[in-house]
Design a protein around this motif. Sequence first.
Motif, PDB file in Angstrom:
ATOM      1  N   THR A  37       0.709  28.604  -6.246  1.00 22.21           N
ATOM      2  CA  THR A  37       0.510  28.275  -4.749  1.00 22.21           C
ATOM      3  C   THR A  37       1.423  26.982  -4.203  1.00 22.21           C
ATOM      4  O   THR A  37       2.090  26.574  -5.312  1.00 22.21           O
ATOM      5  N   GLN A  38       1.076  26.554  -3.165  1.00 22.01           N
ATOM      6  CA  GLN A  38       1.712  25.388  -2.808  1.00 22.01           C
ATOM      7  C   GLN A  38       1.268  24.137  -3.634  1.00 22.01           C
ATOM      8  O   GLN A  38       2.098  22.928  -3.525  1.00 22.01           O
ATOM      9  N   MET A  39       0.439  24.304  -4.469  1.00 17.30           N
ATOM     10  CA  MET A  39       0.249  23.260  -5.489  1.00 17.30           C
ATOM     11  C   MET A  39       1.443  22.625  -6.252  1.00 17.30           C
ATOM     12  O   MET A  39       1.588  21.637  -6.402  1.00 17.30           O
ATOM     13  N   LEU A  40       2.343  23.746  -6.525  1.00 18.63           N
ATOM     14  CA  LEU A  40       3.529  23.717  -7.285  1.00 18.63           C
ATOM     15  C   LEU A  40       4.627  23.002  -6.383  1.00 18.63           C
ATOM     16  O   LEU A  40       5.526  22.666  -6.967  1.00 18.63           O
ATOM     17  N   ALA A  41       4.377  22.957  -5.140  1.00 13.83           N
ATOM     18  CA  ALA A  41       5.325  22.481  -4.276  1.00 13.83           C
ATOM     19  C   ALA A  41       5.793  20.953  -4.056  1.00 13.83           C
ATOM     20  O   ALA A  41       6.742  20.594  -3.653  1.00 13.83           O
ATOM     21  N   LYS A  42       4.756  20.354  -4.550  1.00 14.79           N
ATOM     22  CA  LYS A  42       4.606  19.113  -4.538  1.00 14.79           C
ATOM     23  C   LYS A  42       5.386  18.283  -5.361  1.00 14.79           C
ATOM     24  O   LYS A  42       4.972  18.099  -6.788  1.00 14.79           O
ATOM     25  N   THR A  96       0.356  14.586  -8.349  1.00 16.57           N
ATOM     26  CA  THR A  96       1.527  13.709  -8.744  1.00 16.57           C
ATOM     27  C   THR A  96       1.121  12.657  -9.738  1.00 16.57           C
ATOM     28  O   THR A  96       1.739  11.553  -9.397  1.00 16.57           O
ATOM     29  N   PRO A  97       1.008  13.276 -10.911  1.00 20.44           N
ATOM     30  CA  PRO A  97       0.487  12.108 -12.038  1.00 20.44           C
ATOM     31  C   PRO A  97       1.822  11.518 -12.313  1.00 20.44           C
ATOM     32  O   PRO A  97       1.946  10.314 -12.528  1.00 20.44           O
ATOM     33  N   GLN A  98       3.275  12.196 -12.116  1.00 24.71           N
ATOM     34  CA  GLN A  98       4.352  11.432 -12.567  1.00 24.71           C
ATOM     35  C   GLN A  98       4.619  10.241 -11.519  1.00 24.71           C
ATOM     36  O   GLN A  98       5.353   9.232 -12.139  1.00 24.71           O
ATOM     37  N   LEU A 156       0.813  -1.174   0.113  1.00 20.26           N
ATOM     38  CA  LEU A 156      -0.028   0.061   0.017  1.00 20.26           C
ATOM     39  C   LEU A 156       0.717   1.189  -0.273  1.00 20.26           C
ATOM     40  O   LEU A 156       1.767   1.343   1.026  1.00 20.26           O
ATOM     41  N   LEU A 157       0.931   1.894  -1.129  1.00 24.08           N
ATOM     42  CA  LEU A 157       1.845   3.322  -1.226  1.00 24.08           C
ATOM     43  C   LEU A 157       0.630   4.524  -0.934  1.00 24.08           C
ATOM     44  O   LEU A 157      -0.231   4.586  -1.867  1.00 24.08           O
ATOM     45  N   MET A 158       0.946   5.073  -0.138  1.00 20.68           N
ATOM     46  CA  MET A 158       0.025   6.307   0.232  1.00 20.68           C
ATOM     47  C   MET A 158       0.572   7.485  -0.185  1.00 20.68           C
ATOM     48  O   MET A 158       1.686   7.872   0.227  1.00 20.68           O
ATOM     49  N   VAL A 159      -0.130   8.235  -0.677  1.00 17.66           N
ATOM     50  CA  VAL A 159       0.344   9.748  -1.134  1.00 17.66           C
ATOM     51  C   VAL A 159      -0.729  10.702  -0.939  1.00 17.66           C
ATOM     52  O   VAL A 159      -1.851  10.527  -0.755  1.00 17.66           O
ATOM     53  N   PRO A 160      -0.465  11.983  -0.515  1.00 20.13           N
ATOM     54  CA  PRO A 160      -1.364  13.095  -0.334  1.00 20.13           C
ATOM     55  C   PRO A 160      -2.310  13.258  -1.298  1.00 20.13           C
ATOM     56  O   PRO A 160      -3.702  13.259  -0.906  1.00 20.13           O
ATOM     57  N   GLU A 161      -1.910  13.686  -2.498  1.00 17.40           N
ATOM     58  CA  GLU A 161      -3.345  13.988  -3.423  1.00 17.40           C
ATOM     59  C   GLU A 161      -2.489  13.264  -4.983  1.00 17.40           C
ATOM     60  O   GLU A 161      -1.500  13.906  -5.535  1.00 17.40           O
TER      61      GLU A 161
END
Length: 660
Positions: A469-474, A186-188, A177-182
């Motif tokens: 915004t922080q959208m770009l930070a991830k 992160t489609p990459q 199970l690999l969990m990520v925030p959103e």
Amino acid sequence: MIVLRVALAVPLHRLFDYLWQGESCPAVGQRVRVLLGSRECVGVVAEIVDESAVPVEQMKPALALLEDLPPLPPDFMALCRFASTYYQSPFGEVVMQALPAALKRPVAPRRRSARRTVGATARPVPTLTAEQKQVLRELRAMKGFSPTLLHGVTGSGKTEVYLNVMQDVIEAGGQVLLMVPEINLTPQLEERVRSRFPEQSVVALHSALAEAERERNWRAAFIGSADIVLGTRLAVFTPMPRLKLIVLDEEHDPSFRQQDGMRYSARDLAVFRASDLGIPIVLGSATPALETWANARNGRYRLLQLKERAHREARLPEVRLIDTRSLVLQEGFSSALIDAVSERLHRGEQSLIFLNRRGYAPVLACPACGWVSHCRCCAAHLVLHLAGRRLRCHHCGFETRVPATCPTCGNQDIHPFGRGTQRLEAFLQERYPQARVLRVDRDSAKSRKQWEGMLQRIHAGEADILVGTQMLAKGHDFPKLTLVGALGADAALFAADWRAPERLFAQLMQVAGRAGRAERPGEVLIQTQYPDHLLYRALKEHDYEGFAEAQLAERRQAGFPPYAYQAVLRAEAPEMALALRFLNAARASPLMADFPAVMLYDPVPMRLARRASMERAQLLAESPSRAALQAFLPRWRQMIEGIKAPARLRWHIEVDPLEL
Ligand code: ADP
Ligand code: ZN
Ligand code: ZN
């Protein structure tokens, strides 16, 4: 007599008894169709007993057992039970929110098998650096429940390490199970996982999936045909029969926290799940949550670190602080930042201007009479958005046209005050008419498609200046990006929310990490009026540890989490007095004598005291002992349930709240 004690999606802390008279043999964890009042609905068998407090003649029969799926396994039920107890949420609601919608309908869904995604092209696997190898060796030695914090600077190759441990587990026949925030952000990563495991079945689970696809993927995980589940917070509940490893990337990210309905931390539940199953869990971040860092320091978690960037030529960016106290700014920009942007344009490199506030300006105001654009339903300003010339409330969604004149005095000269990303975009476009300026925030990247399109343009070098915004930070690699400028960061330094500095540090560190990921060195310019502030000095040195230790020392002194445990009771009502009266009744609990280690504060209005026409207040319960707080909460909740409240009052308890 066979009595099924059934968990139903009902906001009550109890199970419902039904008589079983059918042919087949019921099992705990099976879905069952029952009547609730006159409504047919689906529940899950939580217990099977041979007697009930309900007299037989009054007990309704269960209608049918749903046998399209095997029963939900004991570890799933145990996780739900834990979540229910820990977060004071009704067990039935916890169980039912964990199931995909199609499995909650009285009609059995059609069977579908998971679509096999093919065609992911295998990418070359890099040779691990010495640091990565060392970390991997230690991870491979993990046996049983061993929670590990993998703290690695941005670009240090944490993901590469995850992929390697995952490979071991999968080769041994386990599920991961690999969990990520959103996932949408992160489609990459999804692509990277698929291309690394072309032979395996990888399924995604997140709320943006269409219902049918979510059910299909969930089913594949549950019956064990999926090897890897890549999911967001809700995926923590997915039953997986061969689950042997949990990896949680960007573990500090607030999106692991569910903020409405059932309020829980998917990270903390994932740790419980790993301990219950006796399997390893890896929490990864460049800026771990202070709670997690404290756990690593006190030995509860193991700490592994990656201190260098993985790419041979990639260096951590140089961070410079621009003291704006004595400077004249142009639309918020210092000349040093403007020069730096010009230089990048000249060299054909990308710049990113970071401002965590969307819209054009946070408020529209009339200098003549002092009118400001307020939301009529919230204690908040309406934000000016240029598209369609709208004023919009970011809390309740209320929208209205921008007035041509001041609604109070008729003045024609009303002004936007302050700055959002749209305003920066407009200024930069005017300042650099030749440059391709791209704004990236939740207004411009609404859908996954739009967002992917933007990422593609950035990668293809079709944008020169990014404003976001922080959208770009991830977690993105933008190879041509060599400059990051941050504006308006100071606001978080002195915010009433004592977690604001922690969030600011993480955001700036993440966004700084976007610069200079490949061969070109990066530079980060932060505009501030407080260049001597410890937070900025730590950032300059890339010193997460120094920052974390200083914050923890402050928290210890102030008695804040992680040195205290908190739960908050919130109430909202049409009038503040009603909400406060309710909270005062909850505070006057005779229980307190039994719980000397628990302290209740005075009820206070919330920071956003009015939202969507409801007045909001809260009452904080705190204890130096988690066990004491946990013992207190169920009894307190029962007592609160007995308080006579006005019909329109709503309340809930949130445990370990992130925001107060
Ligand atoms: P993180 O998850 O820590 O941000 P990633 O695993 O995404 O780091 O790695 C950052 C970049 O470095 C990626 O472009 C990745 O392909 C590359 N990378 C990772 N490990 C290595 C390695 N051992 N050698 C060369 N490049 C690597
Ligand atoms: Zn006016
Ligand atoms: Zn509003």
